[in-house]
Design a protein around this motif. Structure first.
Motif, PDB file in Angstrom:
ATOM      1  N   MET A  44     -32.063 -26.686  23.983  1.00 63.06           N
ATOM      2  CA  MET A  44     -32.931 -25.906  24.866  1.00 63.06           C
ATOM      3  C   MET A  44     -32.105 -25.482  26.086  1.00 63.06           C
ATOM      4  O   MET A  44     -31.683 -26.326  26.868  1.00 63.06           O
ATOM      5  N   SER A  46     -31.506 -23.764  29.578  1.00 66.68           N
ATOM      6  CA  SER A  46     -32.195 -23.386  30.808  1.00 66.68           C
ATOM      7  C   SER A  46     -31.153 -23.142  31.899  1.00 66.68           C
ATOM      8  O   SER A  46     -29.952 -23.299  31.678  1.00 66.68           O
ATOM      9  N   PRO A 191     -36.668 -24.305  29.625  1.00 69.31           N
ATOM     10  CA  PRO A 191     -35.822 -23.527  28.704  1.00 69.31           C
ATOM     11  C   PRO A 191     -36.223 -22.056  28.644  1.00 69.31           C
ATOM     12  O   PRO A 191     -37.413 -21.721  28.676  1.00 69.31           O
ATOM     13  N   ILE A 194     -34.084 -21.255  22.891  1.00 68.21           N
ATOM     14  CA  ILE A 194     -33.769 -22.452  22.119  1.00 68.21           C
ATOM     15  C   ILE A 194     -32.804 -22.058  21.008  1.00 68.21           C
ATOM     16  O   ILE A 194     -33.065 -21.107  20.252  1.00 68.21           O
TER      17      ILE A 194
END
Length: 346
Positions: A44, A46, A191, A194
């Protein structure tokens, strides 16, 4: 008419048929399950910044390389932080300068009063006041330098945030979900996309409850990927013993034994698992034929063909395991379409 029939019988009797003996062999017992491929490892991605998303370079399904730019966050807030931090550094530097000047003056006064005190020209009380003033000014210098160091650290931190405005892929993978769009607010730890690691692709299938006891970790398997028309060797990697209450089935996962970069998450797979072995009578696959919609073989019965209906148990290469045939009996390979019971084989 009788003459034509006699000629046909003579032709059939003169035809040389290829016979092969049925053999008793040890064959693998397999079960086949429908499943798919998936990525064991997902990342994920971010950003550490809070700000509006300025640009997103990927869509769901895109294959990305490690180090490829995924998205950017508007750095306007970062620049504001940097400017504030720089102003803080300048202010702290000025404070250090002013404190050092004040300390220099206090030190001169202390030196002058020290000589006067030694000469007895001033009282001890006045000299103590000057000593205290010098020490206070010195501590102010140290405090100002500490504040300067703190301001510089703040500036370095603000400058380091610039690199987080551009977010790059940490792995070779495929984008399986995009959770934000351009203009959305990006929050630290939330996130934006993904990724699935393409180096961690495995296969999985749901297995009926009655078959779970037949499957063990490390068991050999073969995965057929229909999209690639390829068979890939695999092994059982894990068995999830928490069953699905609705289907009464259990999830079994398989790891590939050969690396194949073409296998992507979400591909349909047929998984064949070896669950044991046993002895069965096998005949050549080319001996199989059909009469009246019934699968069978022609067996040599004292020099004449005898049609035997069979049930196919499994296939092993060019041979098939069947019922209703005994080991040692000879079967006709590639029997002609007009062969019937009692057709002479000699």
């Amino acid at each position: 008419m009788k003459k034509i029939l006699s000629i046909s019988l003579i032709a059939l009797s003169a035809f040389a048929y290829n016979l092969a003996p049925a053999q008793l062999k040890t064959i693998d017992i397999t079960k086949t399950y429908s499943g798919d491929t998936y990525a064991k490892e997902q990342v994920m991605v971010s950003t550490r910044l809070m700000g509006y998303i300025k640009k997103i370079n990927v869509e769901e399904g895109d294959v990305v390389k490690k180090g490829e730019l995924l998205f950017e966050v508007d750095p306007s807030d970062i620049y504001s932080m940097i400017n504030q931090a720089r102003a803080g550094v300048l202010q702290a530097q000025n404070a250090v300068l002013m404190a050092e000047l004040a300390y220099a003056d206090a030190k001169k006064d202390y030196d002058r009063f020290s000589n006067l005190y030694k000469q007895g020209s001033i009282s001890k009380r006045d000299f103590d006041k000057m000593t205290l003033n010098m020490k206070m000014r010195k501590s102010q210098v140290e405090m100002a330098k500490a504040m300067l160091a703190q301001a510089k650290a703040g500036l370095e931190q603000a400058l380091s945030q610039q690199k987080y405005a551009k977010v790059y892929s940490p792995i070779d993978g495929v984008v399986i979900r995009k959770l934000a769009n351009v203009g959305d607010m990006s929050l630290p730890g939330h996130p934006v996309v993904i990724l699935a690691n393409l180096n961690s692709v495995q296969a999985r299938a749901f297995v009926k409850a009655e078959d779970v006891k037949l499957i063990k970790k490390g068991q050999d398997a073969e995965v057929y990927i229909s999209a690639l028309d390829e068979k890939v060797p695999a092994q059982v990697s894990s068995i999830i013993l928490s069953g699905d209450m609705a289907t009464h089935s259990y999830l079994v996962k398989f790891k590939f034994l050969q690396e194949n970069k073409d296998i992507l998450p979400g591909m349909y797979a047929k998984i064949r698992v070896k669950i044991g072995s046993k002895k069965e009578v096998v005949v050549p696959y080319d001996a199989l034929t059909s009469r009246g919609g019934i699968i069978g073989v022609f067996v040599d019965n004292n020099g004449k063909a005898e049609f035997r209906p069979v049930k196919i148990l499994s296939q092993d290469g060019n041979n098939v395991a069947v019922t209703n045939v005994q080991a040692g009996e000879e079967v006709v390979v590639l029997p002609p379409a007009n062969m019937t019971d009692s057709t002479p084989l000699n």
